[in-house]
Scaffold this active site. Structure first.
Site, PDB file in Angstrom:
ATOM      1  N   LYS A  87       0.826  -1.199   0.000  1.00 22.69           N
ATOM      2  CA  LYS A  87       0.000   0.000   0.000  1.00 22.69           C
ATOM      3  C   LYS A  87       0.866   1.257   0.000  1.00 22.69           C
ATOM      4  O   LYS A  87       0.651   2.175  -0.797  1.00 22.69           O
ATOM      5  CB  LYS A  87      -0.910  -0.029   1.237  1.00 22.69           C
ATOM      6  CG  LYS A  87      -2.138   0.821   1.113  1.00 22.69           C
ATOM      7  CD  LYS A  87      -2.994   0.710   2.381  1.00 22.69           C
ATOM      8  CE  LYS A  87      -3.758  -0.608   2.418  1.00 22.69           C
ATOM      9  NZ  LYS A  87      -4.394  -0.842   3.728  1.00 22.69           N
ATOM     10  N   ARG A 131      -3.297   3.181   8.482  1.00 24.55           N
ATOM     11  CA  ARG A 131      -3.580   2.008   7.660  1.00 24.55           C
ATOM     12  C   ARG A 131      -2.387   1.064   7.679  1.00 24.55           C
ATOM     13  O   ARG A 131      -1.245   1.491   7.603  1.00 24.55           O
ATOM     14  CB  ARG A 131      -3.829   2.423   6.209  1.00 24.55           C
ATOM     15  CG  ARG A 131      -4.594   3.697   6.056  1.00 24.55           C
ATOM     16  CD  ARG A 131      -4.611   4.198   4.616  1.00 24.55           C
ATOM     17  NE  ARG A 131      -5.336   3.335   3.715  1.00 24.55           N
ATOM     18  CZ  ARG A 131      -5.372   3.505   2.393  1.00 24.55           C
ATOM     19  NH1 ARG A 131      -4.692   4.515   1.845  1.00 24.55           N
ATOM     20  NH2 ARG A 131      -6.056   2.694   1.625  1.00 24.55           N
ATOM     21  N   GLY A 145      -8.127  -7.473   4.456  1.00 19.45           N
ATOM     22  CA  GLY A 145      -8.791  -7.483   5.751  1.00 19.45           C
ATOM     23  C   GLY A 145      -7.930  -7.948   6.901  1.00 19.45           C
ATOM     24  O   GLY A 145      -8.393  -8.036   8.030  1.00 19.45           O
ATOM     25  N   MET A 190      -5.236  -6.537   8.375  1.00 18.98           N
ATOM     26  CA  MET A 190      -4.914  -5.485   9.335  1.00 18.98           C
ATOM     27  C   MET A 190      -5.993  -4.422   9.233  1.00 18.98           C
ATOM     28  O   MET A 190      -6.439  -4.085   8.146  1.00 18.98           O
ATOM     29  CB  MET A 190      -3.577  -4.833   8.977  1.00 18.98           C
ATOM     30  CG  MET A 190      -2.527  -5.817   8.576  1.00 18.98           C
ATOM     31  SD  MET A 190      -1.805  -6.621   9.984  1.00 18.98           S
ATOM     32  CE  MET A 190      -0.795  -7.811   9.124  1.00 18.98           C
ATOM     33  N   ARG A 218      -3.645  -1.368  -6.452  1.00 23.76           N
ATOM     34  CA  ARG A 218      -2.816  -2.579  -6.356  1.00 23.76           C
ATOM     35  C   ARG A 218      -3.210  -3.498  -7.498  1.00 23.76           C
ATOM     36  O   ARG A 218      -4.292  -3.344  -8.080  1.00 23.76           O
ATOM     37  CB  ARG A 218      -3.049  -3.277  -5.017  1.00 23.76           C
ATOM     38  CG  ARG A 218      -4.473  -3.735  -4.821  1.00 23.76           C
ATOM     39  CD  ARG A 218      -4.649  -4.427  -3.490  1.00 23.76           C
ATOM     40  NE  ARG A 218      -6.062  -4.706  -3.271  1.00 23.76           N
ATOM     41  CZ  ARG A 218      -6.633  -4.826  -2.088  1.00 23.76           C
ATOM     42  NH1 ARG A 218      -5.921  -4.664  -0.999  1.00 23.76           N
ATOM     43  NH2 ARG A 218      -7.906  -5.097  -1.967  1.00 23.76           N
ATOM     44  N   HIS A 256     -16.371  -7.966   1.227  1.00 21.96           N
ATOM     45  CA  HIS A 256     -15.301  -8.816   1.748  1.00 21.96           C
ATOM     46  C   HIS A 256     -15.410 -10.232   1.173  1.00 21.96           C
ATOM     47  O   HIS A 256     -14.440 -10.793   0.674  1.00 21.96           O
ATOM     48  CB  HIS A 256     -15.384  -8.852   3.281  1.00 21.96           C
ATOM     49  CG  HIS A 256     -14.344  -9.730   3.897  1.00 21.96           C
ATOM     50  ND1 HIS A 256     -14.572 -11.050   4.222  1.00 21.96           N
ATOM     51  CD2 HIS A 256     -13.052  -9.484   4.224  1.00 21.96           C
ATOM     52  CE1 HIS A 256     -13.479 -11.575   4.733  1.00 21.96           C
ATOM     53  NE2 HIS A 256     -12.539 -10.644   4.753  1.00 21.96           N
ATOM     54  N   ARG A 290       0.364 -47.641 -12.751  1.00 26.20           N
ATOM     55  CA  ARG A 290       0.473 -48.591 -11.637  1.00 26.20           C
ATOM     56  C   ARG A 290      -0.374 -49.797 -12.000  1.00 26.20           C
ATOM     57  O   ARG A 290      -1.573 -49.656 -12.196  1.00 26.20           O
ATOM     58  CB  ARG A 290      -0.060 -47.968 -10.349  1.00 26.20           C
ATOM     59  CG  ARG A 290       0.638 -46.700  -9.938  1.00 26.20           C
ATOM     60  CD  ARG A 290      -0.079 -46.140  -8.715  1.00 26.20           C
ATOM     61  NE  ARG A 290       0.527 -44.906  -8.251  1.00 26.20           N
ATOM     62  CZ  ARG A 290       0.192 -43.705  -8.689  1.00 26.20           C
ATOM     63  NH1 ARG A 290      -0.745 -43.582  -9.609  1.00 26.20           N
ATOM     64  NH2 ARG A 290       0.771 -42.624  -8.225  1.00 26.20           N
ATOM     65  N   SER A 296      13.388 -43.151 -13.370  1.00 28.50           N
ATOM     66  CA  SER A 296      12.265 -42.313 -13.000  1.00 28.50           C
ATOM     67  C   SER A 296      12.298 -42.173 -11.483  1.00 28.50           C
ATOM     68  O   SER A 296      12.225 -43.169 -10.762  1.00 28.50           O
ATOM     69  CB  SER A 296      10.952 -42.950 -13.453  1.00 28.50           C
ATOM     70  OG  SER A 296       9.877 -42.165 -13.004  1.00 28.50           O
ATOM     71  N   CYS A 353       8.144 -39.346 -11.094  1.00 25.42           N
ATOM     72  CA  CYS A 353       6.752 -39.785 -11.146  1.00 25.42           C
ATOM     73  C   CYS A 353       6.081 -39.742  -9.776  1.00 25.42           C
ATOM     74  O   CYS A 353       5.006 -40.270  -9.594  1.00 25.42           O
ATOM     75  CB  CYS A 353       6.641 -41.166 -11.759  1.00 25.42           C
ATOM     76  SG  CYS A 353       7.494 -42.433 -10.825  1.00 25.42           S
ATOM     77  N   TYR A 404      11.545 -35.243 -18.320  1.00 25.90           N
ATOM     78  CA  TYR A 404      10.108 -35.058 -18.148  1.00 25.90           C
ATOM     79  C   TYR A 404       9.707 -35.132 -16.676  1.00 25.90           C
ATOM     80  O   TYR A 404      10.452 -35.661 -15.840  1.00 25.90           O
ATOM     81  CB  TYR A 404       9.317 -36.099 -18.945  1.00 25.90           C
ATOM     82  CG  TYR A 404       9.443 -37.509 -18.411  1.00 25.90           C
ATOM     83  CD1 TYR A 404       8.597 -37.980 -17.413  1.00 25.90           C
ATOM     84  CD2 TYR A 404      10.422 -38.382 -18.908  1.00 25.90           C
ATOM     85  CE1 TYR A 404       8.716 -39.258 -16.910  1.00 25.90           C
ATOM     86  CE2 TYR A 404      10.553 -39.661 -18.405  1.00 25.90           C
ATOM     87  CZ  TYR A 404       9.694 -40.096 -17.403  1.00 25.90           C
ATOM     88  OH  TYR A 404       9.824 -41.362 -16.892  1.00 25.90           O
TER      89      TYR A 404
END
Ligand code: ADP
Ligand code: MG
Ligand code: MG
Length: 909
Positions: free
Chosen positions: A32, A103, A112, A114, A376, A490, A596, A798, A865, A885
């Site tokens: 901020k 702030r 929200g 702070m 922001r 909010h 598997r 692997s 994997c 990979y």
């Protein structure tokens, strides 16, 4: 050293088109503060102020209040002095008072987290001066009551006593409204406001035992310290932990001259976005309220109005409000204050161009003059994130590398979740409509309190409105529904940030917290009832609605294509069925990294044959049972090969310990005994025999194949025959046979021998051939250490990082749930190493294994994997290790593809 400390600047000023700081200093000034400085420098009208750095917060945590006040006192006083000059008013002055806001602002925006205190510096005397100066008594007293309310809540801890209760100040206001027969807080008379101030102060005294502080400087230091303290509040800690932000970042404190949106009908306040945060559409949009201050829009006290005419008309259509009524009661800012709108529109353009990203801005209109209070990079849904990145690229505002880096990998997950099945939606009973605050489909059971969100497996959090206290529950719930609040409430903002489905501001809902009921049109719903939310339309639907798998299309597909342009490392999938393989392929999987085979044995007719195999006492008996399994396995492999036609498919030989397959209950044991014509005792004996103290380290993986070679034989035969069958049909099949749990070269060699011999036998039988590879998993630490030996024989590696993590840490995967959460909570571990690859430790073995393997076979194909293959930081690590990979579950494939590209781009920067 001490001298250096003393000279360090603790306070950075901004205002009047200049600033000490800039947007690059967010670590020091918080997001901020850094952006307030930046805006001021580029000529955006920002009320003047100053930022106390995050370093001071860290000092505060170490040294405490007195030392820190001493340290920054003179700088703060001089900076207040500076604001006084610019605003031509004085802090605490009875005639010409300056009020400020205090702030918080950490380096990343924590919505929200702070709390902000507005109108600070006011007291019984100042309020009179403020009224006289502005010639607006109502405004002055309204500001005063707001200040006590905020300061009471944030600094003095005046929160509701229990969750069913409302805020103590709200309660006083509600009572007065009731007594006076009015609805809105704008309807209070000056006398009402004076009464409220009195009652508020009494409430504070009663609750805290102290008078409300009237000295402006006491108020200021109290608020500054409260901001520092909030950094270590429960909510902030929860949010930090959720995102893995370290404690020592601290928060900055921004002190800024007040501008007043509550000075009458020529004043107001609002929130706006340069693009749609839900869909990403390139339309300026937002909400505002006339005669209101800061939080009013977000808190949903009154129904906010839309900023643009287009937005207003869209809103009215959803809310079923006629055009004439809209224009009269809810005109857009564009219609109501055209010149202010034009100015705001030019700033939003300027800010988006400046930051080259979608901005989320706050503004206040004080008596016809526009001030910008915050900007922001706006939080957005996964869908909006993708669309905005692609659009900015097409608009030439960012290049393709930047577009890819704009995509938060884990946020893509949202686009990979189910949506409502259109067919099911047709027959759905819509009970009400709210605002489409955060897209997606959610279905679950009603809960009314955030801390009860985990009461059901799937819950929908239903609130009048949400507040920062609800954060954790909002995270747990599948969806969020509120009766009050707009698109910038909010609930809406937080839900979009989390990628959680949210419908807000459904005014038709009557929610009773005490009775735990939700009433719509006379129909009552209770806690535990199913409802469904469509966050894209705002529809609230009774009951459970079926969902459908998502698709990779539009901008999402464009981002994926772009990823492939940069990605070097390939992405495969872990798939055990043809369907998984097809889904993964539609998401761009470039092969299978892990199939598997054991899952295939659990189907009813197969488990029987499997059990017969296990129970057989002789090789002959086992072979007979395996003979039954062979055609089934072959069929499975054919299906998978076909789905992955042309791409490599890695099939892992049987891995889990055999006791997982035998029946453990008496009834099923009996059944099996009868079927096999053996005694119950024989079955029991076998089950007992297979029992292991530590199955994870027991008779599993290649230890099975090496003790029962006929299993490896059967599986190899099934694989090779399936490949040949498809080849006959003209398909290209690339099988890679993977031996699990290898620790020594001999273990691998023995398996490899069986595999190659079996394959050769089949080739001879069929008088045909296919190319195939035989490789191994590296999942035992010893295998990583011996990788150069193993690589002499293995065609590929692997890394099975699940087992490798288990065995390197010595944490049983099945039991770690008992202590890992505590370890993480206590900070002994930062993250769960089964989720995020431990690059430091386990990563060494991965690197070393890869290096040693490639030292003997430079082109050795290496992949991963484990579960980590779809986790962004781990995927990046795999790329940096030089893997060919990664392989992950089908729904993580797009994420891994993106990260694979990002890793290349980051490396080149
Ligand atoms: P949050 O981080 O929760 O958004 P903010 O510090 O931005 O908190 O402030 C809360 C509200 O108060 C916002 O609507 C903001 O615009 C408003 N606000 C903050 N400072 C001032 C000020 N100096 N003048 C007017 N409004 C302010
Ligand atoms: Mg704000
Ligand atoms: Mg394993």
């Amino acid at each position: 050293m001490e001298l250096l400390e003393a000279e360090k600047t603790h306070v950075y000023r901004f205002g009047n088109k200049s600033a000490d700081g800039n947007s690059k200093m967010r670590n020091l000034l918080g997001g901020k503060g850094a952006n307030l400085a930046e805006m001021s420098s580029i000529g955006i009208p920002v009320p003047p102020g100053f930022t106390i750095t995050t370093e001071v917060c860290t000092e505060y945590n170490l040294l405490g209040k007195d030392a820190v006040v001493e340290m920054i006192k003179s700088e703060v006083e001089a900076s207040i002095d500076n604001i006084e000059k610019l605003m031509e008013s004085s802090f605490g002055d009875k005639e010409n008072p300056l009020l400020v806001s205090v702030r918080s602002g950490a380096r990343v925006s924590m919505p929200g987290m702070m709390d902000t205190v507005l109108n600070l510096g006011i007291n019984d005397e100042v309020v009179v001066g403020l009224a006289k100066k502005t010639n607006n008594e109502h405004f002055a007293w309204d500001s005063y009551r707001r200040f006590i309310q905020m300061y009471g809540g944030v600094v003095l801890g005046m929160k509701p006593a229990s969750k069913e209760d409302i805020d103590p100040f709200e309660e006083i206001m509600e009572n007065l409204k009731g007594k006076r027969g009015i609805q809105l807080d704008t309807e209070f008379t000056v006398q009402d406001l004076k009464d409220l101030v009195y009652d508020f102060k009494e409430a504070v005294k009663k609750r805290t035992g102290h008078h409300f502080p009237s000295n402006p400087w006491d108020q200021l230091w109290g608020a500054i310290v409260a901001v520092f303290n909030s950094w270590n509040g429960d909510r902030a800690i929860y949010y930090r932990n959720m995102h893995g932000y370290p404690e020592d970042w601290g928060t900055a404190v921004n002190v800024q001259a007040m501008v007043y949106g509550n000075m009458g009908d020529n004043s107001g306040t609002g929130v706006c976005f340069t693009r749609d945060a839900g869909t990403g559409e390139n339309v300026f949009n937002g909400e505002y309220l006339i005669n209101a201050q800061g939080e009013d829009v977000v808190a949903g006290v009154r129904t906010p109005q839309q900023i643009t005419k287009l937005g207003s008309q869209r809103w009215a259509e959803l809310a079923k409000i006629e055009e004439t009524e809209r224009l009269e009661k809810y005109p857009s800012l564009e219609e109501l204050m055209p010149s202010i709108y034009a100015e705001l529109n030019s700033y939003q353009q300027k800010l988006e161009d400046h930051y080259r990203d979608m901005q989320d801005m706050e503004f206040t209109i004080q008596d016809g003059k526009l001030w910008i209070l915050q900007t922001r990079n706006g939080k957005r849904t996964g869908a909006a994130m993708v669309k905005i990145a692609v659009d900015l690229l097409k608009e030439g505002k960012i290049n393709d590398k930047e577009a890819l880096l704009r995509i938060e990998p884990n946020k893509l997950d949202e686009l990979l979740h189910p949506v409502f099945d259109p067919k099911a939606l047709k027959s759905a009973h819509v009970i009400a409509q709210g605002l489409p605050a955060s897209p997606g489909a959610a279905t679950g059971k009603i809960v009314f309190f955030a801390d009860e969100a985990n009461k059901f497996k799937n819950s929908i959090l239903v609130r009048i409105e949400t507040s920062p206290e609800d954060l954790e529950g909002m995270h747990i719930a599948k969806g969020i529904l509120t009766a009050r609040g707009g698109m910038t409430s909010h609930a809406a903002v937080v839900a979009r940030g989390m990628g959680k489905c949210c419908v807000s501001g459904a005014g038709a809902l009557k929610i009773n917290y005490k009775a735990r009921t939700l009433t719509v049109d006379g129909h009552e719903y209770h806690e535990g009832d199913w409802i469904s939310l469509n966050g894209s339309t705002g529809n609230i639907i009774e009951g459970k609605v079926a969902t459908r798998e998502p698709e990779l299309t539009g901008e999402f597909a464009e981002i994926m294509e772009l990823s492939d342009k940069y990605a070097v490392m390939k992405v495969r999938t872990n798939a055990d069925t043809p369907n998984d393989a097809r889904v993964a392929r539609s998401f761009g999987a470039q092969g299978i990294g892990l199939t598997r085979t054991e899952h295939m044995f659990f189907e009813v007719d197969r488990i029987k044959a499997m059990r017969e195999m296990i129970l057989a006492d002789t090789v002959k008996g086992r072979k007979l049972a395996l003979q039954e399994l062979l055609p089934m396995q072959r069929e499975d492999f054919e299906g998978i090969f076909e789905a992955m036609e042309g791409l490599p498919v890695t099939i892992r030989l049987l891995d889990p310990p055999l006791h997982e397959f035998v029946p453990h209950q008496l009834a099923t044991q009996k059944e099996l005994a009868d079927e096999m014509h053996i005694s119950l005792q024989a079955v029991k004996n076998k089950v007992a025999e297979l029992e292991e103290f530590n199955p994870m380290l027991g008779h599993r993986g290649c230890r099975l194949g090496n003790t029962y070679p006929e299993i490896t034989e059967m599986q190899t035969r099934a694989i090779i025959e399936a490949a040949l069958n498809l080849k006959e049909k003209g398909m290209t099949v690339v099988p890679e046979i993977m031996v699990p749990l290898v620790g020594t070269l001999k273990e691998f060699e023995a398996q490899e021998k069986i595999i190659r011999e079996t394959a050769n036998t089949v080739f001879k039988e069929r008088n045909d051939k296919v190319e195939f590879l035989v490789g191994t998993m590296i999942e035992i630490p010893r295998a990583a250490l011996m990788a150069d030996k193993i690589a002499e024989k293995a065609d590929f590696f692997s890394f099975g990082t699940n087992d490798l993590t288990q065995m390197t840490f010595g944490y049983s995967r099945d039991d770690a749930g008992k202590f890992l959460p505590i370890y993480i909570q206590k900070g002994i571990l930062k993250v769960d190493p089964f989720e995020v690859l431990d690059q430091e430790g386990v990563g060494q073995l991965v690197k070393l294994g890869t290096e040693r393997g490639r030292s003997v076979k430079p082109n050795l194909k290496v992949g991963i994997c484990g579960e980590h293959g779809g986790e962004p930081s781990s995927v990046e690590f795999c790329y940096n290790t030089g893997m060919n990979y990664v392989s992950c579950s089908p729904f993580r494939v797009p994420i891994a593809r993106l990260v694979s590209a990002q890793a290349v781009i980051k490396e080149r920067i």
